[in-house]
Motif scaffolding. Structure first.
Motif, PDB file in Angstrom:
ATOM      1  N   ALA A 450       0.833  -1.203   0.000  1.00  0.00           N
ATOM      2  CA  ALA A 450       0.000   0.000   0.000  1.00  0.00           C
ATOM      3  C   ALA A 450       0.874   1.262   0.000  1.00  0.00           C
ATOM      4  O   ALA A 450       0.565   2.228  -0.715  1.00  0.00           O
ATOM      5  N   GLY A 451       1.969   1.256   0.752  1.00  0.00           N
ATOM      6  CA  GLY A 451       2.823   2.435   0.819  1.00  0.00           C
ATOM      7  C   GLY A 451       3.629   2.671  -0.434  1.00  0.00           C
ATOM      8  O   GLY A 451       3.992   3.812  -0.729  1.00  0.00           O
ATOM      9  N   ALA A 452       3.920   1.596  -1.176  1.00  0.00           N
ATOM     10  CA  ALA A 452       4.733   1.731  -2.384  1.00  0.00           C
ATOM     11  C   ALA A 452       3.879   1.971  -3.615  1.00  0.00           C
ATOM     12  O   ALA A 452       4.402   2.188  -4.710  1.00  0.00           O
ATOM     13  N   LYS A 453       2.561   1.957  -3.448  1.00  0.00           N
ATOM     14  CA  LYS A 453       1.662   2.134  -4.579  1.00  0.00           C
ATOM     15  C   LYS A 453       1.901   3.473  -5.272  1.00  0.00           C
ATOM     16  O   LYS A 453       1.924   4.518  -4.632  1.00  0.00           O
ATOM     17  N   GLY A 454       2.112   3.412  -6.541  1.00  0.00           N
ATOM     18  CA  GLY A 454       2.309   4.639  -7.310  1.00  0.00           C
ATOM     19  C   GLY A 454       3.680   5.252  -7.135  1.00  0.00           C
ATOM     20  O   GLY A 454       3.959   6.315  -7.678  1.00  0.00           O
ATOM     21  N   ALA A 455       4.565   4.596  -6.382  1.00  0.00           N
ATOM     22  CA  ALA A 455       5.898   5.174  -6.159  1.00  0.00           C
ATOM     23  C   ALA A 455       6.758   5.037  -7.394  1.00  0.00           C
ATOM     24  O   ALA A 455       6.585   4.133  -8.177  1.00  0.00           O
TER      25      ALA A 455
END
Length: 455
Positions: A450-455
């Motif tokens: 979830a935190g790396a989404k779109g990173a």
């Protein structure tokens, strides 16, 4: 991992005297400028072949003192002298300051006496986690991005330390249930690197087995596999490294290592280098660990591991990191493939491939053997762990993956552990340990996704 160094001080001092001069230290007030500039090209310019070869294994974490039952914050270990978890010469790194972020709450997970390289940053909080179940009570299932269901498995029976382990049983990949299932358990399938139009950057795994036939438990040096490499970090004025591997994820940008490798607020200039060898230090380029708007590295470590320390929370010695594309613009999983994360499986596996980067070695090491269950009897370091006998895994191999169902064609499989956990990986070079991949690790992975989404 926790390995004794006889020449640690001399080696650390020598590592700081590289051909290009002493390692640079971030200047006061330069953090904001450095945050926006940590790209693949910046990482490659900083992590020269000479600096990578001179890096040391990440030092052991400092045990957390406990007063009146309340653990004190984990202090950062000395940067110049690697501790017990380090190995021979090969290792440090540099970067902008990073801050740790909570990754889960709840009762302390059991773990053994701390040891092994320490460094890393937590970048996003993990939702409250249920108490860890080191004894293997978690249902067996391969972890997946938030949407798959859990699949029951076959937990193993406890094995007393030092006692002969029962015959291991092969691990089977669970079959996912319908989307209406409770929790997300099945990760993406292992991936093979996609063909690349850029001839300068190899993307396909070579044909043939990675390991010549040999006696089980005997480590061998080899040329490596694309999805496993070194994770470089700067801490203080020293350059360090651990082993890390790519784990399949929806964003195709997650790397897995040990928590003690990425623990500490001064960890910076973090970069992943797949299939590192001294002869070919960057065969696929360099993948920088991303930073958030505050300049903190995007690394996820369970908060209990940070607050309770590597001894009390050794069952949580796991970290995920989000990495940016290489200089050619390729996501790491597209470039080198990735292993599937398997959680809730048994402690005993009939065949595990263990890969790590020993400190003084010019090439990585591979070994195949069965795993057994080890349960600590030390009240300061409680918990149950995966144990494997494989020769020649000193400092630097911390974070190396335990891979089941390894496919010689795709060079990927199911990752069920990483070197770290009990004595942060093992007090000797010939026996390695891993934290058990259960519900806590599954939640940590989901938080990272979830935190790396779109990173």
């Amino acid at each position: 991992m926790r390995r004794t160094l006889t020449l640690a001080v001399a080696t650390a001092a020598a590592a700081l005297l590289l051909p290009g001069g002493p390692l640079p230290v971030a200047e006061t007030g330069s953090a904001q400028a450095a945050q926006s500039r940590w790209t693949a090209r910046e990482a490659a310019a900083f992590w020269t072949p000479e600096r990578m070869a001179a890096a040391l294994p990440v030092p052991d974490p400092v045990p957390v003192p406990v007063a009146d039952g309340v653990p004190a914050p984990v202090p950062d270990p000395p940067s110049a002298v690697p501790a017990k978890g380090s190995g021979a010469a090969d290792g440090p790194a540099a970067g902008a300051p990073v801050a740790d972020t909570p990754a889960g709450t709840g009762p302390a997970a059991t773990t053994p006496a701390g040891a092994g390289p320490a460094q890393g940053v937590v970048a996003a909080p993990v939702p409250p986690a249920a108490p860890a179940s080191p004894a293997g009570s978690t249902p067996a299932a391969a972890v997946a991005p938030p949407a798959s269901p859990a699949t029951p498995g076959d937990p193993s029976a406890p094995v007393a330390p030092g006692a002969p382990a029962p015959p291991p049983t092969p691990t089977s990949v669970p079959t996912p249930r319908s989307p209406s299932g409770p929790a997300a358990d099945l990760l993406p399938s292992p991936t093979v690197p996609a063909p690349s139009p850029a001839p300068a950057v190899p993307t396909r795994a070579p044909a043939g087995p990675v390991l010549a036939p040999s006696t089980a438990g005997i480590g061998q040096d080899f040329d490596g596999v694309p999805a496993v490499g070194r994770m470089y970090v700067m801490k203080g004025a020293g350059a360090y490294f651990c082993t890390a591997s790519v784990v399949s994820s929806p964003g195709r940008n997650l790397v897995l290592s040990a928590g003690h490798c990425l623990l500490g607020s001064d960890t910076r200039q973090v970069a992943f280098v797949p299939r590192y060898t001294r002869a070919k230090p960057q065969p696929y380029g360099m993948f920088p660990v991303l930073r958030d708007s505050a300049g903190r590295s995007k690394v996820w470590i369970d908060q209990r591991y940070k607050t309770q320390g590597p001894e009390k929370a050794a069952t949580l010695d796991v970290a995920f990191a989000a990495v940016g594309p290489n200089a050619a613009g390729r996501a790491v999983e597209n470039a080198v493939g990735g292993n599937r994360l398997l959680t809730g499986a048994t402690f005993t596996h009939a065949k595990v491939t263990l890969i790590g980067h020993p400190a003084s070695a010019a090439r990585p090491r591979v070994c195949v053997n069965r795993t057994t269950k080890f349960t600590s009897t030390d009240p300061k370091s409680p918990g149950s762990f995966l144990r494997i006998d494989c020769t020649g895994y000193p400092g630097g191999t911390s974070g190396g993956p335990f891979i089941t169902r390894f496919d010689d064609r795709t060079r990927t499989g199911d990752v069920v552990g990483v070197i770290g956990g009990w004595e942060t990986g093992g007090p000797t070079a010939d026996t390695s340990y891993s934290s058990y991949f259960g519900a806590d690790i599954r939640k940590l992975y989901q938080a990272a996704v979830a935190g790396a989404k779109g990173a």
